[in-house]
Scaffold this motif. Structure first.
Motif, PDB file in Angstrom:
ATOM      1  N   GLU A   7       0.856  -1.184   0.000  1.00  0.00           N
ATOM      2  CA  GLU A   7       0.000   0.000   0.000  1.00  0.00           C
ATOM      3  C   GLU A   7       0.890   1.231   0.000  1.00  0.00           C
ATOM      4  OE1 GLU A   7      -3.308   0.234  -0.266  1.00  0.00           O
ATOM      5  OE2 GLU A   7      -3.682  -1.924  -0.157  1.00  0.00           O
ATOM      6  N   SER A   8       0.377   2.315  -0.565  1.00  0.00           N
ATOM      7  CA  SER A   8       1.127   3.566  -0.655  1.00  0.00           C
ATOM      8  C   SER A   8       0.262   4.736  -0.233  1.00  0.00           C
ATOM      9  CB  SER A   8       1.616   3.793  -2.092  1.00  0.00           C
ATOM     10  OG  SER A   8       2.496   2.779  -2.487  1.00  0.00           O
ATOM     11  N   ALA A   9       0.933   5.805   0.148  1.00  0.00           N
ATOM     12  CA  ALA A   9       0.272   7.062   0.495  1.00  0.00           C
ATOM     13  C   ALA A   9       1.186   8.201   0.047  1.00  0.00           C
ATOM     14  CB  ALA A   9       0.006   7.152   1.993  1.00  0.00           C
ATOM     15  N   THR A  10       0.590   9.327  -0.256  1.00  0.00           N
ATOM     16  CA  THR A  10       1.356  10.494  -0.672  1.00  0.00           C
ATOM     17  C   THR A  10       1.724  11.336   0.542  1.00  0.00           C
ATOM     18  OG1 THR A  10       0.238  10.546  -2.807  1.00  0.00           O
ATOM     19  CG2 THR A  10       1.309  12.579  -2.108  1.00  0.00           C
ATOM     20  N   TYR A  58       7.322 -12.686   9.114  1.00  0.00           N
ATOM     21  CA  TYR A  58       7.053 -11.313   8.694  1.00  0.00           C
ATOM     22  C   TYR A  58       8.305 -10.525   8.322  1.00  0.00           C
ATOM     23  CZ  TYR A  58       5.900  -6.367   9.220  1.00  0.00           C
ATOM     24  OH  TYR A  58       5.782  -5.020   9.021  1.00  0.00           O
ATOM     25  N   ARG A  59       8.213  -9.823   7.221  1.00  0.00           N
ATOM     26  CA  ARG A  59       9.180  -8.797   6.849  1.00  0.00           C
ATOM     27  C   ARG A  59       8.398  -7.612   6.317  1.00  0.00           C
ATOM     28  NH1 ARG A  59      14.347  -7.392   5.173  1.00  0.00           N
ATOM     29  NH2 ARG A  59      14.373  -5.943   3.444  1.00  0.00           N
ATOM     30  N   GLY A  60       8.686  -6.435   6.848  1.00  0.00           N
ATOM     31  CA  GLY A  60       8.073  -5.208   6.360  1.00  0.00           C
ATOM     32  C   GLY A  60       9.138  -4.310   5.763  1.00  0.00           C
ATOM     33  N   GLU A  61       8.758  -3.538   4.777  1.00  0.00           N
ATOM     34  CA  GLU A  61       9.654  -2.552   4.174  1.00  0.00           C
ATOM     35  C   GLU A  61       8.908  -1.239   3.997  1.00  0.00           C
ATOM     36  OE1 GLU A  61      12.606  -5.279   1.408  1.00  0.00           O
ATOM     37  OE2 GLU A  61      11.219  -3.899   0.425  1.00  0.00           O
ATOM     38  N   ILE A  62       9.590  -0.176   4.337  1.00  0.00           N
ATOM     39  CA  ILE A  62       9.091   1.173   4.101  1.00  0.00           C
ATOM     40  C   ILE A  62      10.057   1.829   3.124  1.00  0.00           C
ATOM     41  CG2 ILE A  62       8.640   3.433   5.111  1.00  0.00           C
ATOM     42  CD1 ILE A  62       8.043   1.984   7.742  1.00  0.00           C
ATOM     43  N   SER A  63       9.498   2.436   2.072  1.00  0.00           N
ATOM     44  CA  SER A  63      10.348   3.111   1.092  1.00  0.00           C
ATOM     45  C   SER A  63       9.686   4.403   0.633  1.00  0.00           C
ATOM     46  CB  SER A  63      10.624   2.202  -0.108  1.00  0.00           C
ATOM     47  OG  SER A  63       9.422   1.907  -0.793  1.00  0.00           O
ATOM     48  N   ALA A  64      10.487   5.256   0.004  1.00  0.00           N
ATOM     49  CA  ALA A  64      10.005   6.538  -0.501  1.00  0.00           C
ATOM     50  C   ALA A  64      10.508   6.736  -1.921  1.00  0.00           C
ATOM     51  CB  ALA A  64      10.495   7.671   0.389  1.00  0.00           C
ATOM     52  N   SER A  65       9.628   7.215  -2.782  1.00  0.00           N
ATOM     53  CA  SER A  65      10.010   7.496  -4.168  1.00  0.00           C
ATOM     54  C   SER A  65       9.387   8.822  -4.597  1.00  0.00           C
ATOM     55  CB  SER A  65       9.575   6.358  -5.093  1.00  0.00           C
ATOM     56  OG  SER A  65       8.189   6.151  -5.001  1.00  0.00           O
ATOM     57  N   PRO A  66      10.007   9.491  -5.563  1.00  0.00           N
ATOM     58  CA  PRO A  66       9.480  10.779  -6.005  1.00  0.00           C
ATOM     59  C   PRO A  66       8.082  10.636  -6.597  1.00  0.00           C
ATOM     60  CG  PRO A  66      11.664  10.362  -6.931  1.00  0.00           C
ATOM     61  CD  PRO A  66      11.222   9.098  -6.279  1.00  0.00           C
ATOM     62  N   ALA A  67       7.271  11.664  -6.381  1.00  0.00           N
ATOM     63  CA  ALA A  67       5.917  11.712  -6.941  1.00  0.00           C
ATOM     64  C   ALA A  67       5.614  13.162  -7.317  1.00  0.00           C
ATOM     65  CB  ALA A  67       4.909  11.206  -5.925  1.00  0.00           C
ATOM     66  N   PRO A  68       4.687  13.376  -8.243  1.00  0.00           N
ATOM     67  CA  PRO A  68       4.367  14.752  -8.650  1.00  0.00           C
ATOM     68  C   PRO A  68       3.942  15.656  -7.489  1.00  0.00           C
ATOM     69  CG  PRO A  68       3.372  13.176 -10.163  1.00  0.00           C
ATOM     70  CD  PRO A  68       3.955  12.381  -9.022  1.00  0.00           C
ATOM     71  N   THR A  72       5.907   9.437  -2.736  1.00  0.00           N
ATOM     72  CA  THR A  72       5.075   8.258  -2.523  1.00  0.00           C
ATOM     73  C   THR A  72       5.757   7.404  -1.464  1.00  0.00           C
ATOM     74  OG1 THR A  72       4.230   8.263  -4.786  1.00  0.00           O
ATOM     75  CG2 THR A  72       4.074   6.187  -3.571  1.00  0.00           C
ATOM     76  N   LEU A  73       5.062   7.210  -0.355  1.00  0.00           N
ATOM     77  CA  LEU A  73       5.533   6.366   0.736  1.00  0.00           C
ATOM     78  C   LEU A  73       4.889   4.997   0.554  1.00  0.00           C
ATOM     79  CD1 LEU A  73       7.114   6.494   3.478  1.00  0.00           C
ATOM     80  CD2 LEU A  73       4.873   6.862   4.545  1.00  0.00           C
ATOM     81  N   THR A  74       5.700   3.943   0.522  1.00  0.00           N
ATOM     82  CA  THR A  74       5.186   2.603   0.273  1.00  0.00           C
ATOM     83  C   THR A  74       5.567   1.676   1.419  1.00  0.00           C
ATOM     84  OG1 THR A  74       5.395   2.943  -2.111  1.00  0.00           O
ATOM     85  CG2 THR A  74       5.175   0.673  -1.366  1.00  0.00           C
ATOM     86  N   TYR A  75       4.600   0.858   1.801  1.00  0.00           N
ATOM     87  CA  TYR A  75       4.802  -0.165   2.842  1.00  0.00           C
ATOM     88  C   TYR A  75       4.470  -1.509   2.214  1.00  0.00           C
ATOM     89  CZ  TYR A  75       3.732  -2.862   7.110  1.00  0.00           C
ATOM     90  OH  TYR A  75       3.674  -3.811   8.095  1.00  0.00           O
ATOM     91  N   ARG A  76       5.429  -2.429   2.293  1.00  0.00           N
ATOM     92  CA  ARG A  76       5.252  -3.775   1.752  1.00  0.00           C
ATOM     93  C   ARG A  76       5.386  -4.793   2.877  1.00  0.00           C
ATOM     94  NH1 ARG A  76       8.542  -0.950  -1.693  1.00  0.00           N
ATOM     95  NH2 ARG A  76       7.701  -0.633  -3.784  1.00  0.00           N
ATOM     96  N   VAL A  77       4.571  -5.849   2.798  1.00  0.00           N
ATOM     97  CA  VAL A  77       4.619  -6.946   3.764  1.00  0.00           C
ATOM     98  C   VAL A  77       4.946  -8.215   3.000  1.00  0.00           C
ATOM     99  CG1 VAL A  77       3.305  -8.328   5.419  1.00  0.00           C
ATOM    100  CG2 VAL A  77       2.939  -5.848   5.287  1.00  0.00           C
ATOM    101  N   PHE A  78       5.962  -8.935   3.472  1.00  0.00           N
ATOM    102  CA  PHE A  78       6.413 -10.163   2.825  1.00  0.00           C
ATOM    103  C   PHE A  78       6.285 -11.347   3.769  1.00  0.00           C
ATOM    104  CE2 PHE A  78       8.775  -6.726   0.858  1.00  0.00           C
ATOM    105  CZ  PHE A  78       8.692  -7.027  -0.490  1.00  0.00           C
ATOM    106  N   ASN A  79       6.040 -12.513   3.189  1.00  0.00           N
ATOM    107  CA  ASN A  79       6.097 -13.783   3.903  1.00  0.00           C
ATOM    108  C   ASN A  79       7.510 -14.318   3.683  1.00  0.00           C
ATOM    109  OD1 ASN A  79       6.026 -16.459   4.713  1.00  0.00           O
ATOM    110  ND2 ASN A  79       4.139 -16.948   3.616  1.00  0.00           N
ATOM    111  N   ARG A 103      -3.056  -0.470   4.824  1.00  0.00           N
ATOM    112  CA  ARG A 103      -3.378   0.823   4.202  1.00  0.00           C
ATOM    113  C   ARG A 103      -3.475   1.925   5.253  1.00  0.00           C
ATOM    114  NH1 ARG A 103      -7.696  -0.548   1.480  1.00  0.00           N
ATOM    115  NH2 ARG A 103      -9.066  -0.078   3.215  1.00  0.00           N
ATOM    116  N   ASP A 104      -4.178   1.642   6.353  1.00  0.00           N
ATOM    117  CA  ASP A 104      -4.313   2.641   7.412  1.00  0.00           C
ATOM    118  C   ASP A 104      -2.959   2.968   8.047  1.00  0.00           C
ATOM    119  OD1 ASP A 104      -7.019   2.585   6.893  1.00  0.00           O
ATOM    120  OD2 ASP A 104      -7.540   1.493   8.727  1.00  0.00           O
ATOM    121  N   GLY A 105      -2.103   1.953   8.172  1.00  0.00           N
ATOM    122  CA  GLY A 105      -0.782   2.170   8.749  1.00  0.00           C
ATOM    123  C   GLY A 105       0.094   3.091   7.917  1.00  0.00           C
ATOM    124  N   VAL A 106       0.126   2.875   6.603  1.00  0.00           N
ATOM    125  CA  VAL A 106       0.972   3.718   5.747  1.00  0.00           C
ATOM    126  C   VAL A 106       0.389   5.124   5.639  1.00  0.00           C
ATOM    127  CG1 VAL A 106       0.024   3.139   3.465  1.00  0.00           C
ATOM    128  CG2 VAL A 106       2.428   3.720   3.678  1.00  0.00           C
TER     129      VAL A 106
END
Length: 118
Positions: A7-10, A58-68, A72-79, A103-106
């Motif tokens: 999930e992502s959020a701006t 569980y593995r979580g990742e938080i990342s940031a990428s450019p957006a207009p 864009t802040l992205t949170y990924r959950v891996f098994n 979604r609510d967390g990010v």
């Protein structure tokens, strides 16, 4: 490693400022809470990306990428279960409601970052 959720959020802030909060650990502490962040293992840290693991799957990742509109802040959950990966959904009640939690967390983290950067 299998991605389960993403999930992502701006964030209305420049990507460099958001990545700095990821890089110095502030974003992980804000996302997980001080106690949980202290007990999680930061297994992967590249510029603008923080990975953390917990429990047996569980593995979580938080990342940031450019957006207009800023970042864009992205949170990924891996098994990451090496054995019994099939049991992860069962152990987590088939992940009912989990996508909403992700979604609510990010979204909450994006707002905290904006507030912190004001």
């Amino acid at each position: 490693m299998r991605k389960l959720f993403e999930e992502s959020a701006t964030v209305r802030a420049p990507v460099e400022r958001v990545r700095a909060l990821i890089d110095d650990g502030w974003a992980v502490r804000a996302f997980l809470g001080e106690d949980e962040a202290a007990s999680s293992v930061d297994v992967d840290h590249r510029p603008g990306v923080a990975g953390f693991q917990g429990h047996w799957w569980y593995r979580g990742e938080i990342s940031a990428s450019p957006a207009p509109a800023g970042t864009t802040l992205t949170y990924r959950v891996f098994n990451i279960a090496e054995r019994g990966a099939w049991a992860v959904p069962l152990a987590n009640r088939l992940f009912i409601g989990y996508r909403t939690k992700v979604r609510d967390g990010v979204t909450a983290l994006a707002r905290r970052i904006e507030d912190h950067l004001r």
